[in-house]
Design an enzyme around this catalytic site. Sequence first.
Site, mmCIF file in Angstrom:
data_model
loop_
_atom_site.group_PDB
_atom_site.id
_atom_site.type_symbol
_atom_site.label_atom_id
_atom_site.label_comp_id
_atom_site.label_asym_id
_atom_site.label_seq_id
_atom_site.Cartn_x
_atom_site.Cartn_y
_atom_site.Cartn_z
ATOM 1 N N VAL A 268 -0.207 -2.511 10.696
ATOM 2 C CA VAL A 268 0.314 -2.057 11.990
ATOM 3 C C VAL A 268 -0.237 -2.907 13.147
ATOM 4 O O VAL A 268 0.233 -2.801 14.263
ATOM 5 C CB VAL A 268 0.007 -0.560 12.243
ATOM 6 N N GLU B 267 0.871 -1.189 0.000
ATOM 7 C CA GLU B 267 0.000 0.000 0.000
ATOM 8 C C GLU B 267 0.912 1.244 0.000
ATOM 9 O O GLU B 267 1.931 1.262 0.704
ATOM 10 C CB GLU B 267 -0.834 -0.059 1.290
ATOM 11 N N LYS C 15 -9.636 2.051 -1.724
ATOM 12 C CA LYS C 15 -9.849 1.368 -0.427
ATOM 13 C C LYS C 15 -11.200 1.765 0.177
ATOM 14 O O LYS C 15 -11.467 2.952 0.378
ATOM 15 C CB LYS C 15 -8.699 1.753 0.500
ATOM 16 N N CYS D 117 -5.009 -3.512 2.614
ATOM 17 C CA CYS D 117 -4.715 -3.575 4.048
ATOM 18 C C CYS D 117 -5.944 -3.841 4.917
ATOM 19 O O CYS D 117 -6.481 -4.933 4.900
ATOM 20 C CB CYS D 117 -3.974 -2.308 4.471
#
Length: 262
Positions: free
Chosen positions: A168, A38, A108, A141
């Site tokens: 993350v 990404e 997204k 993601c």
Amino acid sequence: MKIGYVQTSPIFGEREQNFTQVKGLLVNKKADLIVLPELFATGYTFTSKEEAKTLAESVDGITSQFLQKMTKITGATIVGGFIERDNNKIFNSAMIVSETGVIGIYRKIHLYYREKLWFSPGNQQLKVYKINDFKVGMMICFDWIFPETARTLALLGADIIAHPSNLVLPYCQKAMITRCLENRVFAITSNRIGQEKRGLDNFSFTGASQITSYNGEILSSAPKAKEFVDIVNVDINRARDKNLNEFNNLIEDRRIKFYQYI
Ligand code: ACM
């Protein structure tokens, strides 16, 4: 067919250096489909919408031109993330690119955390692209946490989910085992490494890019803190047989009338 990923450590705002890194990692690599992270050219952690806008591009901008060059070197169709500018809006997007140019864009749909301050949420339907003899769908993601995303791509006929990421949280790689198993599709999760401490955020990206098989097997797992490339051979026909055994078909066995709340 050969599918793979590049795991990079982007430097915030340094597009040319980030391109050079990808190019170096792809030397002598040949594949049919390669996925990059990404926002691989720009970095991820913005301090304002204005800042993100300065790094945004049109669909035929320098990132698509770079990816087109990489398709010529690798022979692969390539998927990678970028900031897409459309009039006054910017989107966290991914593009699928072949030697002849951009084939499609995905914006997204599930924005993570402060992304909601910079980006507009995706406003177009999920789509699957037929490339030679395989079908590929894109998600980005955090889309992984909404199982409807991968399910929709599978119902549209995707054999492979290309999944550019800047992860993350520590859960996605395990979740992708289920996403692939429940849909009998392959997935390529291309993640980044490194840290970005900017504005109010301090993100450590988790690496461990992963290729997951239709049966939940992990075909490739990258290190957590190293730039990395891997390419594996897969039999794409496996993703077209949705039978788990002689009694269970994962698409036909769904009991949609009992799912009225979704
Ligand atoms: C993410 O969606 N990049 C966490």
